[in-house]
Design an enzyme around this catalytic site. Sequence first.
Site, PDB file in Angstrom:
ATOM      1  CG  ASN A   2      -1.741   1.244   1.349  1.00  0.00           C
ATOM      2  OD1 ASN A   2      -1.855   2.011   0.390  1.00  0.00           O
ATOM      3  ND2 ASN A   2      -2.341   1.467   2.521  1.00  0.00           N
ATOM      4  CE  LYS A  32       0.267   3.469   4.813  1.00  0.00           C
ATOM      5  NZ  LYS A  32      -0.095   3.565   6.206  1.00  0.00           N
ATOM      6  CG  HIS A  91      -6.058   1.564   4.946  1.00  0.00           C
ATOM      7  ND1 HIS A  91      -5.657   2.503   5.873  1.00  0.00           N
ATOM      8  CD2 HIS A  91      -5.001   0.745   4.748  1.00  0.00           C
ATOM      9  CE1 HIS A  91      -4.396   2.252   6.209  1.00  0.00           C
ATOM     10  NE2 HIS A  91      -3.968   1.186   5.537  1.00  0.00           N
ATOM     11  CD  GLU A 138      -3.225   5.272   6.661  1.00  0.00           C
ATOM     12  OE1 GLU A 138      -3.189   5.369   5.425  1.00  0.00           O
ATOM     13  OE2 GLU A 138      -2.273   4.846   7.345  1.00  0.00           O
ATOM     14  CD  GLU A 146      -3.623  -2.813   7.339  1.00  0.00           C
ATOM     15  OE1 GLU A 146      -2.517  -3.030   6.853  1.00  0.00           O
ATOM     16  OE2 GLU A 146      -4.284  -1.787   7.100  1.00  0.00           O
ATOM     17  N   GLY A 167       1.850   2.512  10.703  1.00  0.00           N
ATOM     18  CA  GLY A 167       2.712   3.681  10.525  1.00  0.00           C
ATOM     19  C   GLY A 167       3.360   4.160  11.804  1.00  0.00           C
ATOM     20  CB  SER A 175       4.894  -1.173  12.059  1.00  0.00           C
ATOM     21  OG  SER A 175       4.349   0.121  12.269  1.00  0.00           O
TER      22      SER A 175
HETATM   23  C1  PEP Z   1      -0.998   0.050   5.779  1.00  0.00           C
HETATM   24  O1  PEP Z   1      -0.947   1.095   5.153  1.00  0.00           O
HETATM   25  O2  PEP Z   1      -1.924  -0.746   5.565  1.00  0.00           O
HETATM   26  C2  PEP Z   1       0.042  -0.242   6.759  1.00  0.00           C
HETATM   27  C3  PEP Z   1      -0.028  -1.365   7.415  1.00  0.00           C
HETATM   28  O3  PEP Z   1       1.019   0.703   6.911  1.00  0.00           O
HETATM   29  P1  PEP Z   1       2.433   0.514   7.706  1.00  0.00           P
HETATM   30  O4  PEP Z   1       3.029  -0.763   7.176  1.00  0.00           O
HETATM   31  O5  PEP Z   1       3.226   1.716   7.324  1.00  0.00           O
HETATM   32  O6  PEP Z   1       2.124   0.422   9.145  1.00  0.00           O
END
Ligand code: PEP
Length: 263
Positions: free
Chosen positions: A9, A11, A95, A97, A169, A175, A215
Amino acid sequence: MRDVVVAANWKMHTTPADAGELARTIASRTREPGVTRVICPPYVCLAAVGAALADADPDVAVGAQNIHHELAGAFTGEIAAPMLEGLATWVIVGHSERRRDAAETDELIGRKLGRATDAGLRPILCVGEQLSERETGRATDVVDAQLRGALAGHDPVEMTAHGLVIAYEPVWAIGTGRNATGADAAAMAETIRASLSTLGWADGADVVPILYGGSVTSANIGAFLAEPSIDGALVGGASLKPDEMAGIVARAAITARARGLAG
Ligand code: PEP
């Protein structure tokens, strides 16, 4: 046997000028048998990434990061699922976000899921609890409610046929550099499969791939993929770094081989 999936992803990173080259580099560094690779760039980079991958490695799929819940209409700035024809074959839905920034509800996410599968897109449905919810012992209830809300009214057979993938997640891990443990992720994967069973996925425990996201790096992916209930990763920050993606997919290939997926 469930796919082993590594989905990137990106983003709100990359531009049409540089996304193709990054996709090409990642594709060439992650050529491992048995691992399903997906790159989800911003909409404006879908064409560049698709063209680069068609040339460099057509086995890497292209995904979008979102779709609208309607097919067309007065929705300025939005993208409907059918518009992605020829540009993407996967899509991320729900997601955290977008739940946070666009106030997406489970009901709305459920409508997006239907639009995705109607358009032939393979959906990655994201679920996950906030830190306060985990700290107060409500993580499993929250994830169960998210699944019920998003999957209500969807036919399990049809969703499975369209290759539904679920990404667990935990919001506090996205992040932040703070990841869940492999055991946390595995326990939630079991909860998710139990929820799917009660929602009509008679053999839901076996057929729906569950990814961990939050992460993930090349250094910690092994802890997740050592868990038989975890089938891959949704990777954010680290997915922009070819070295990291090479390490993550190389580890995923070990799991794919152990599961007899590597051909
Ligand atoms: C994500 O964007 O789904 C994600 C898990 O981001 P990160 O790996 O940066 O935590």
